[in-house]
Design a protein around this motif. Structure first.
Motif, PDB file in Angstrom:
ATOM      1  N   LEU A  35      -4.393   1.686  -1.766  1.00 52.28           N
ATOM      2  CA  LEU A  35      -4.396   2.377  -0.477  1.00 52.28           C
ATOM      3  C   LEU A  35      -3.814   1.476   0.614  1.00 52.28           C
ATOM      4  CD1 LEU A  35      -5.353   4.634   1.519  1.00 52.28           C
ATOM      5  CD2 LEU A  35      -7.531   3.378   1.646  1.00 52.28           C
ATOM      6  N   ARG A  36      -4.287   0.236   0.665  1.00 57.33           N
ATOM      7  CA  ARG A  36      -3.875  -0.656   1.754  1.00 57.33           C
ATOM      8  C   ARG A  36      -2.429  -1.101   1.606  1.00 57.33           C
ATOM      9  NH1 ARG A  36      -9.715  -3.478   1.137  1.00 57.33           N
ATOM     10  NH2 ARG A  36     -10.877  -1.774   2.103  1.00 57.33           N
ATOM     11  N   ARG A  37      -1.916  -1.093   0.383  1.00 57.47           N
ATOM     12  CA  ARG A  37      -0.491  -1.399   0.202  1.00 57.47           C
ATOM     13  C   ARG A  37       0.391  -0.318   0.801  1.00 57.47           C
ATOM     14  NH1 ARG A  37      -2.163  -3.525  -4.941  1.00 57.47           N
ATOM     15  NH2 ARG A  37      -1.716  -1.529  -5.965  1.00 57.47           N
ATOM     16  N   ALA A  38      -0.161   0.883   0.988  1.00 55.88           N
ATOM     17  CA  ALA A  38       0.602   1.994   1.561  1.00 55.88           C
ATOM     18  C   ALA A  38       0.504   2.041   3.084  1.00 55.88           C
ATOM     19  CB  ALA A  38       0.119   3.312   0.969  1.00 55.88           C
ATOM     20  N   ILE A  39      -0.178   1.061   3.674  1.00 57.42           N
ATOM     21  CA  ILE A  39      -0.360   1.017   5.128  1.00 57.42           C
ATOM     22  C   ILE A  39       0.061  -0.362   5.621  1.00 57.42           C
ATOM     23  CG2 ILE A  39      -2.006   1.249   7.025  1.00 57.42           C
ATOM     24  CD1 ILE A  39      -3.814   2.821   5.040  1.00 57.42           C
ATOM     25  N   ALA A  40       1.144  -0.422   6.385  1.00 57.18           N
ATOM     26  CA  ALA A  40       1.609  -1.693   6.945  1.00 57.18           C
ATOM     27  C   ALA A  40       0.999  -1.872   8.332  1.00 57.18           C
ATOM     28  CB  ALA A  40       3.129  -1.719   7.023  1.00 57.18           C
ATOM     29  N   VAL A  41       0.420  -3.044   8.573  1.00 58.42           N
ATOM     30  CA  VAL A  41      -0.240  -3.316   9.846  1.00 58.42           C
ATOM     31  C   VAL A  41       0.443  -4.487  10.531  1.00 58.42           C
ATOM     32  CG1 VAL A  41      -2.413  -3.903  10.990  1.00 58.42           C
ATOM     33  CG2 VAL A  41      -2.438  -2.489   8.923  1.00 58.42           C
ATOM     34  N   VAL A  42       0.822  -4.274  11.785  1.00 61.22           N
ATOM     35  CA  VAL A  42       1.339  -5.368  12.620  1.00 61.22           C
ATOM     36  C   VAL A  42       0.318  -5.586  13.719  1.00 61.22           C
ATOM     37  CG1 VAL A  42       3.231  -6.194  14.072  1.00 61.22           C
ATOM     38  CG2 VAL A  42       3.725  -4.700  12.113  1.00 61.22           C
ATOM     39  N   PRO A  43      -0.541  -6.623  13.569  1.00 55.29           N
ATOM     40  CA  PRO A  43      -1.627  -6.805  14.535  1.00 55.29           C
ATOM     41  C   PRO A  43      -1.144  -7.415  15.841  1.00 55.29           C
ATOM     42  CG  PRO A  43      -1.706  -8.517  12.872  1.00 55.29           C
ATOM     43  CD  PRO A  43      -0.596  -7.589  12.474  1.00 55.29           C
TER      44      PRO A  43
ATOM     45  N   ASP B  29       7.646  -1.798   3.284  1.00 52.05           N
ATOM     46  CA  ASP B  29       8.190  -0.434   3.230  1.00 52.05           C
ATOM     47  C   ASP B  29       7.099   0.606   2.956  1.00 52.05           C
ATOM     48  OD1 ASP B  29      10.221   1.419   3.470  1.00 52.05           O
ATOM     49  OD2 ASP B  29      10.720   1.370   1.328  1.00 52.05           O
ATOM     50  N   ALA B  30       5.987   0.493   3.689  1.00 51.90           N
ATOM     51  CA  ALA B  30       4.874   1.432   3.521  1.00 51.90           C
ATOM     52  C   ALA B  30       5.140   2.701   4.312  1.00 51.90           C
ATOM     53  CB  ALA B  30       3.580   0.784   3.997  1.00 51.90           C
ATOM     54  N   PRO B  31       4.639   3.850   3.844  1.00 49.94           N
ATOM     55  CA  PRO B  31       4.891   5.112   4.562  1.00 49.94           C
ATOM     56  C   PRO B  31       4.097   5.251   5.857  1.00 49.94           C
ATOM     57  CG  PRO B  31       3.496   5.488   2.651  1.00 49.94           C
ATOM     58  CD  PRO B  31       3.948   4.066   2.561  1.00 49.94           C
ATOM     59  N   ILE B  32       3.026   4.466   5.994  1.00 47.18           N
ATOM     60  CA  ILE B  32       2.195   4.524   7.203  1.00 47.18           C
ATOM     61  C   ILE B  32       2.239   3.163   7.882  1.00 47.18           C
ATOM     62  CG2 ILE B  32      -0.152   4.846   8.095  1.00 47.18           C
ATOM     63  CD1 ILE B  32      -0.655   6.694   5.697  1.00 47.18           C
ATOM     64  N   LEU B  33       2.430   3.186   9.187  1.00 47.83           N
ATOM     65  CA  LEU B  33       2.554   1.956   9.970  1.00 47.83           C
ATOM     66  C   LEU B  33       1.519   1.963  11.085  1.00 47.83           C
ATOM     67  CD1 LEU B  33       4.164  -0.625  10.860  1.00 47.83           C
ATOM     68  CD2 LEU B  33       5.621   0.918  12.207  1.00 47.83           C
ATOM     69  N   VAL B  34       0.867   0.811  11.251  1.00 42.73           N
ATOM     70  CA  VAL B  34      -0.074   0.628  12.351  1.00 42.73           C
ATOM     71  C   VAL B  34       0.431  -0.511  13.224  1.00 42.73           C
ATOM     72  CG1 VAL B  34      -2.423   0.007  13.015  1.00 42.73           C
ATOM     73  CG2 VAL B  34      -2.035   1.438  11.005  1.00 42.73           C
ATOM     74  N   LEU B  35       0.635  -0.222  14.517  1.00 42.41           N
ATOM     75  CA  LEU B  35       1.047  -1.246  15.479  1.00 42.41           C
ATOM     76  C   LEU B  35      -0.084  -1.435  16.486  1.00 42.41           C
ATOM     77  CD1 LEU B  35       4.724  -0.108  16.217  1.00 42.41           C
ATOM     78  CD2 LEU B  35       3.990  -2.003  14.766  1.00 42.41           C
ATOM     79  N   ASP B  36      -0.685  -2.621  16.452  1.00 45.72           N
ATOM     80  CA  ASP B  36      -1.777  -2.907  17.381  1.00 45.72           C
ATOM     81  C   ASP B  36      -1.193  -3.633  18.590  1.00 45.72           C
ATOM     82  OD1 ASP B  36      -4.090  -3.454  18.700  1.00 45.72           O
ATOM     83  OD2 ASP B  36      -5.023  -4.625  17.107  1.00 45.72           O
TER      84      ASP B  36
ATOM     85  N   PRO C 180       1.551   7.027  -2.817  1.00 47.28           N
ATOM     86  CA  PRO C 180       2.161   7.167  -1.496  1.00 47.28           C
ATOM     87  C   PRO C 180       2.988   8.439  -1.381  1.00 47.28           C
ATOM     88  CG  PRO C 180       2.478   4.949  -2.360  1.00 47.28           C
ATOM     89  CD  PRO C 180       1.959   5.782  -3.489  1.00 47.28           C
ATOM     90  N   GLY C 181       2.854   9.096  -0.230  1.00 47.31           N
ATOM     91  CA  GLY C 181       3.611  10.311   0.041  1.00 47.31           C
ATOM     92  C   GLY C 181       4.249  10.229   1.414  1.00 47.31           C
ATOM     93  N   PRO C 182       4.423  11.351   2.076  1.00 47.62           N
ATOM     94  CA  PRO C 182       5.082  11.342   3.391  1.00 47.62           C
ATOM     95  C   PRO C 182       4.222  10.763   4.512  1.00 47.62           C
ATOM     96  CG  PRO C 182       4.407  13.572   2.786  1.00 47.62           C
ATOM     97  CD  PRO C 182       4.189  12.724   1.582  1.00 47.62           C
ATOM     98  N   GLY C 183       2.902  10.623   4.293  1.00 48.54           N
ATOM     99  CA  GLY C 183       2.074   9.965   5.292  1.00 48.54           C
ATOM    100  C   GLY C 183       1.245  10.894   6.155  1.00 48.54           C
ATOM    101  N   ALA C 184       0.807  12.040   5.633  1.00 51.31           N
ATOM    102  CA  ALA C 184      -0.073  12.944   6.382  1.00 51.31           C
ATOM    103  C   ALA C 184      -1.493  12.381   6.376  1.00 51.31           C
ATOM    104  CB  ALA C 184      -0.062  14.332   5.757  1.00 51.31           C
ATOM    105  N   ILE C 185      -2.138  12.348   7.543  1.00 53.69           N
ATOM    106  CA  ILE C 185      -3.492  11.795   7.685  1.00 53.69           C
ATOM    107  C   ILE C 185      -4.417  12.880   8.239  1.00 53.69           C
ATOM    108  CG2 ILE C 185      -4.914  10.025   8.801  1.00 53.69           C
ATOM    109  CD1 ILE C 185      -2.359   8.322   9.039  1.00 53.69           C
ATOM    110  N   GLU C 186      -5.606  12.998   7.633  1.00 52.53           N
ATOM    111  CA  GLU C 186      -6.576  13.976   8.127  1.00 52.53           C
ATOM    112  C   GLU C 186      -7.975  13.368   8.143  1.00 52.53           C
ATOM    113  OE1 GLU C 186      -8.477  18.395   7.157  1.00 52.53           O
ATOM    114  OE2 GLU C 186      -6.870  17.583   5.889  1.00 52.53           O
ATOM    115  N   PHE C 187      -8.627  13.437   9.311  1.00 50.16           N
ATOM    116  CA  PHE C 187     -10.058  13.140   9.429  1.00 50.16           C
ATOM    117  C   PHE C 187     -10.785  14.482   9.369  1.00 50.16           C
ATOM    118  CE2 PHE C 187      -8.653   9.079  10.411  1.00 50.16           C
ATOM    119  CZ  PHE C 187      -9.666   8.206  10.787  1.00 50.16           C
TER     120      PHE C 187
END
Length: 596
Positions: free
Chosen positions: A429-437, A511-518, A351-358
């Motif tokens: 990987l998925r532990r570094a991404i918190a999802v609130v569906p 406390d994941a560096p990346i958060l997804v709010l659906d 885990p780092g600061p959370g930079a994402i690139e496609f």
């Protein structure tokens, strides 16, 4: 309207069909894991077989001694041998079971655990194609299938064949005609049972097993959706739907059971032939002075033993076939590679600061003709709040699934903090991404366990601190058992807002560096929405955040809004900028404000 359960057996969840030999090989792998227990069980079973083979000999010796009016001491000695043989068989056979029992229990435990782990590793698509209830049914049925196969092969069939062949050879030596008859009948009995069971019984048994799995799927589907059933007053309709499935199972299982009964009739006719052949040949030999009373006693005792073993063989061949069929699904899963697999030797994600690139991403769903994303590129800066908006099917949810690597790409790469998501382990990987569906599904466990799910070693104080940040602590304390309150299946005992706040508390604790709010507030009342929105705002602080927006009023504070259409970003910017442009976003915003 078609019954969707009719299609269940055609999905990837079934992975049919394996041969009996392949399923038996799968089960034998578990026997080899504990060679000492297996070896002692086999060894003692062979000793017991030796005692069983000696019983006709001891019986014949006793009868000859009595018939020839030998000395009483000799008769008593023969009697003691006769009793001792049977006693030895009983004691050794019982001792052998002391080793078969722990072998079976441990292997059944491991088969269930490993089958469950295999299912857990399968992709989201696999689970979407499967009925959860049917999967559970297959797992539990396989466990008992192992038990049936092991008992049949190691306790009954193997020893039975040795005893039958041994007695036939002993008979052949003592009375050749009787020996030939017994060998022919034994070989015919085994061949007919094995061939007829596999060719005649197995197809119908597989059909009834598949329908048994459909019962599990139908039950789970209706029970887990009970609130919907009640809201439409559809209890009778669901009962009728289940009745169709159970009626189909009834018809199929009656065919299976009738075929087993047909085989049983054939077995008994062969036993009659054995009985008539053995006793008739012995009576003929006695009448011609070539057989003693001991020979006749030997033949009768041998027949009693052989008929018992042959009946057991028939029953256990059926049990073996049923056990193999019951274990087939799990054996097939074991041969099925995970649809999304970690690369060999893949390291954990760091885990780092959370930079994402496609980077030039091309992605197509398996049922789609054209790719949804075609050489798609995008960058999200660390700590940036990005909102994804657009019509249904435009690629918003797919974007998040690809970040989590719930699907693999056809081309291109997705990098998080410079790490290719396909090159690191999925779990890390998925532990570094918190999802609130949008609709959080909680486990039927305590609130403490649900909040701590992302960090199972968290202390109670840490859980309570996360709940306070999520504005959940106060309502939890009002519940009868506080943090120890069970929430019901999928959290049905809580309101929508309470479930959302529990999900946010879970994300705080992870406390994941990346958060997804659906769109965590889209279905809540105004007061509850304010509480959840405040909790979400606190959660977003310092994290790279992706918000899937269904209501545009919730994304006005985003650093950047991405407007998706058919897998492409057609507009991007802040709320005021996009509104002023008068493009797609402005049109969607006007519609949203009009609805509001």
């Amino acid at each position: 309207m078609t019954d969707t359960f009719d299609d269940e057996d055609e999905t990837g969840a079934r992975a049919r069909a394996l041969s009996n030999r392949q399923v038996l090989g799968f089960i034998a792998r578990f026997w080899r894991r504990r060679p000492v227990l297996f070896g002692l069980g086999v060894g003692l079973t062979l000793v017991a077989i030796g005692f069983d083979l000696a019983l006709p000999w001891a019986s014949g010796r006793l009868v000859d001694t009595v018939a020839n009016r030998g000395a009483p001491s000799v008769a008593w000695s023969a009697w003691m041998a006769f009793v001792g043989v049977y006693l030895g068989f009983s004691l050794v056979r019982n001792l052998a079971m002391r080793f078969w029992i722990p072998l079976a229990a441990r292997n059944m435990e491991e088969m269930t655990n490993e089958g469950f782990a295999k299912v857990q590793a399968f992709s989201s698509d696999w689970h979407a194609d499967s009925f959860a209830g049917a999967t559970v049914r297959k797992l539990t049925r396989a466990m008992w299938g192992y038990d049936s196969v092991t008992d049949a092969v190691t306790i009954w069939l193997g020893p039975g064949v040795i005893v039958l062949v041994g007695l036939s050879i002993a008979m052949l030596i003592r009375q050749p005609a009787a020996g030939v008859i017994s060998l022919v009948v034994v070989v015919a009995y085994l061949a007919v049972n094995l061939l007829v069971t596999e060719r005649y019984v197995r197809p119908s048994n597989l059909r009834s097993n598949a329908l048994d799995s459909r019962i599990g799927g139908a039950l789970a589907d209706a029970v887990t959706s009970n609130p919907t059933v009640k809201s439409f007053g559809a209890e009778r309709r669901e009962a009728e739907r289940l009745a169709k499935v159970t009626a189909a199972w009834r018809d199929a299982v009656m065919v299976t059971w009738n075929r087993f009964t047909d085989v049983w009739l054939g077995q008994n006719l062969l036993l009659v032939l054995l009985q008539a052949g053995l006793t008739g040949s012995m009576v003929w030999a006695w009448a011609h002075g070539t057989a003693t009373p001991g020979d006749v006693a030997f033949a009768i005792t041998a027949f009693m033993l052989m008929s018992g073993y042959l009946r057991n063989l028939g029953e256990n061949i059926r049990m073996l076939q049923k056990g193999l069929d019951d274990a087939e699904d799990v054996a097939a899963w074991n041969r099925l590679e995970p649809q999304i697999a970690d690369a060999p030797g893949a390291p954990d994600f760091k885990p780092g600061p959370g930079a994402i690139e496609f980077r030039d991403v091309t992605f197509r769903y398996k049922a789609a003709g054209a790719p949804l994303y075609d050489r798609f590129s995008l960058k999200i800066a660390p700590g940036e709040r990005v909102a994804l908006v657009g019509p249904t099917g435009s690629g918003k949810s797919t974007f998040v699934k690809l970040v989590q690597r719930l699907h693999d790409l056809q081309d291109g790469a997705i990098l998080i903090d410079g790490q290719d998501v396909s090159k690191v382990t999925q779990a890390s990987l998925r532990r570094a991404i918190a999802v609130v569906p949008q609709d959080p599904a909680l486990f039927h466990r305590s609130l403490l366990e649900n909040i701590a799910y992302g960090k199972p070693d968290a202390t109670r104080e840490e859980v309570e601190a996360a709940a306070r940040k999520a504005r959940a602590h106060d309502f939890i304390l009002k519940l009868p058992q506080g943090y120890d309150t069970l929430v019901g299946e999928r959290g049905v005992k809580l309101s929508g807002g309470e479930r959302q706040r529990v999900a946010i508390a879970r994300a705080f604790l992870a406390d994941a560096p990346i958060l997804v709010l659906d769109e965590a507030t889209s279905s809540l009342d105004v007061e509850t929405e304010g509480q959840v929105q405040a909790a979400a705002e606190a959660l977003m602080e310092g994290r790279t955040t992706i918000v899937i927006a269904h209501r545009l009023s919730t994304v006005r504070g985003a650093d950047r809004i991405l407007v998706f259409q058919k897998g492409r970003v057609v507009e991007e910017g802040r709320h005021a900028e996009l509104k002023a442009k008068g493009g797609v976003y402005a049109r969607l915003n006007a519609i949203s404000e009009g609805v509001a």
